[in-house]
Design an enzyme around this catalytic site. Sequence first.
Site, PDB file in Angstrom:
ATOM      1  N   ARG A 109       0.836  -1.206   0.000  1.00 52.07           N
ATOM      2  CA  ARG A 109       0.000   0.000   0.000  1.00 52.07           C
ATOM      3  C   ARG A 109       0.870   1.255   0.000  1.00 52.07           C
ATOM      4  NH1 ARG A 109      -2.666  -0.211   4.725  1.00 52.07           N
ATOM      5  NH2 ARG A 109      -1.538   1.562   5.550  1.00 52.07           N
ATOM      6  N   TYR A 161     -14.596  16.477 -16.867  1.00 54.09           N
ATOM      7  CA  TYR A 161     -15.070  15.108 -16.675  1.00 54.09           C
ATOM      8  C   TYR A 161     -16.092  15.104 -15.524  1.00 54.09           C
ATOM      9  CZ  TYR A 161     -15.094  10.181 -15.402  1.00 54.09           C
ATOM     10  OH  TYR A 161     -15.493   8.910 -15.080  1.00 54.09           O
ATOM     11  N   ASP A 203      -5.154  18.224 -15.203  1.00 58.42           N
ATOM     12  CA  ASP A 203      -5.472  16.888 -15.711  1.00 58.42           C
ATOM     13  C   ASP A 203      -5.243  16.907 -17.220  1.00 58.42           C
ATOM     14  OD1 ASP A 203      -6.735  14.657 -16.840  1.00 58.42           O
ATOM     15  OD2 ASP A 203      -8.300  14.580 -15.322  1.00 58.42           O
ATOM     16  N   LYS A 248      -6.526   5.278 -19.613  1.00 60.61           N
ATOM     17  CA  LYS A 248      -6.862   5.678 -20.955  1.00 60.61           C
ATOM     18  C   LYS A 248      -5.652   5.462 -21.891  1.00 60.61           C
ATOM     19  CE  LYS A 248     -10.698   6.496 -19.039  1.00 60.61           C
ATOM     20  NZ  LYS A 248     -10.749   7.445 -17.986  1.00 60.61           N
TER      21      LYS A 248
HETATM   22  N1  PLP Z   1      -9.838  12.572 -15.975  1.00 59.33           N
HETATM   23  C1  PLP Z   1     -10.439  12.513 -17.171  1.00 59.33           C
HETATM   24  C2  PLP Z   1     -10.206  13.624 -18.144  1.00 59.33           C
HETATM   25  C3  PLP Z   1     -11.237  11.428 -17.516  1.00 59.33           C
HETATM   26  O1  PLP Z   1     -11.829  11.394 -18.729  1.00 59.33           O
HETATM   27  C4  PLP Z   1     -11.426  10.380 -16.565  1.00 59.33           C
HETATM   28  C5  PLP Z   1     -12.256   9.212 -16.880  1.00 59.33           C
HETATM   29  O2  PLP Z   1     -12.879   9.137 -17.933  1.00 59.33           O
HETATM   30  C6  PLP Z   1     -10.802  10.496 -15.318  1.00 59.33           C
HETATM   31  C7  PLP Z   1     -10.005  11.599 -15.059  1.00 59.33           C
HETATM   32  C8  PLP Z   1     -10.986   9.441 -14.264  1.00 59.33           C
HETATM   33  O3  PLP Z   1     -10.176   8.355 -14.517  1.00 59.33           O
HETATM   34  P1  PLP Z   1     -10.460   6.858 -13.998  1.00 59.33           P
HETATM   35  O4  PLP Z   1     -11.643   6.356 -14.739  1.00 59.33           O
HETATM   36  O5  PLP Z   1      -9.187   6.142 -14.280  1.00 59.33           O
HETATM   37  O6  PLP Z   1     -10.744   6.978 -12.517  1.00 59.33           O
END
Ligand code: PLP
Length: 398
Positions: A55, A121, A194, A219
């Site tokens: 962890r 998101y 992000d 992704k």
């Molecule tokens: N950030 C973006 C731009 C996303 O599109 C997503 C998920 O689609 C996330 C964060 C969250 O990622 P996760 O699904 O790996 O938790």
Amino acid sequence: MSGFATRAVHGPAEPDPGSALPHSIPIQQTTSFTFPTVRDGIAAFQGSGDYLYTRKANPTVRALERHVSALEAVPVASPEGPRAPAGDVDSLFFASGMAAISATALGIAASSRIVAQGGIYGTTEAMVTDLGRFGIEVDLVPVGDLAALASAVGRGQSPALVYVESPANPLLQVTDIAAAADIAHGAGALLAVDATFATPALQRPLAWAADLVLHSTTKFMAGHGVALGGVVSGASTLLADRIEPMRNRFGGCADPFAAWLTLLGLKTLEVRISRHVENAEAIAAFLRGHAAVTRVHRPDLDRLPPGQMTSGGPMLSFEVDGGESRALELIDRLRLITLAPTLGNVESLIQHPWSMSHVVLSERRRREMGIAPGLLRVSVGLEAADDLIADLEQALAP
Ligand code: PLP
């Protein structure tokens, strides 16, 4: 320093001190580690740096973190010459993108304030809004609007964190990261970006003065739709002091196998992204010329300083004439492009943000964000562009 493609394949220039040198990183699928003597065990508990419990840290997870750090540190070409992160770069890997984002928000902004872009998101916006219930003051400003960001940052209590998603999900709005960093730093806040839709192959925010960059590695970075994960990169002391304790205490740590699968994905990141982008450009051009398509959304690079993003990236969204019913019918007619609530795979994927990725937000909020019922989001894969276009063409036919 070697170029991005070399770092993507090989990872860090220097091996991890003290680790063995296998050609391929082994999966150390263990929850804990043992010690030659009790004294070594005590020293590990007291901070010797030896692996103790997965962890907290694990060699396979660490190999991935070092690999990502090597990529985020590759200098970026700009008209003023190469730009590089101001300090050292380290990374922390998490069980998912959301685990990385929530640990970052909690670690940086506890008992303080966050100014975040809204219209990003859906689950991130919902999570940030939820932090209001945990003693964090939250203000949302429209994505891509720097004037609104500056005004919110300058109002009331200085924020600890400014949070940006660029390009944003699902409408691909972009933010000038250096300008957002100026706004954040002017108020004593840190800037987190992000950059999931760009990956470090196309955009490296630390070189544009962001303090932290986040990715859902689920992704494009892992790339094959087989491993959830999230990563945050920034200065090592910032990560160690503020974010790693959140990962350890709240438990959003990743599994070594997920780290290993993500490492495999990273090795082909640069070549995959260039094909994803080539296909996305061909599809965007086709959709722009189609009578049944009312809008195509792609990142507007003219809004960015030259060099921040080296191309429009692998994602696009578009609106169809006929609204929700036409959009849903189109998905059912597709034969090659697959309906799936994710993005970034080698296969082309489509989804309907109105009823899927952004359904966690109220209808009023979705409309405010500009998400139309006829909007479709496409993660463009690595198939032959002509086949993808033919699939869309037959699905768009009257
Ligand atoms: N950030 C973006 C731009 C996303 O599109 C997503 C998920 O689609 C996330 C964060 C969250 O990622 P996760 O699904 O790996 O938790």
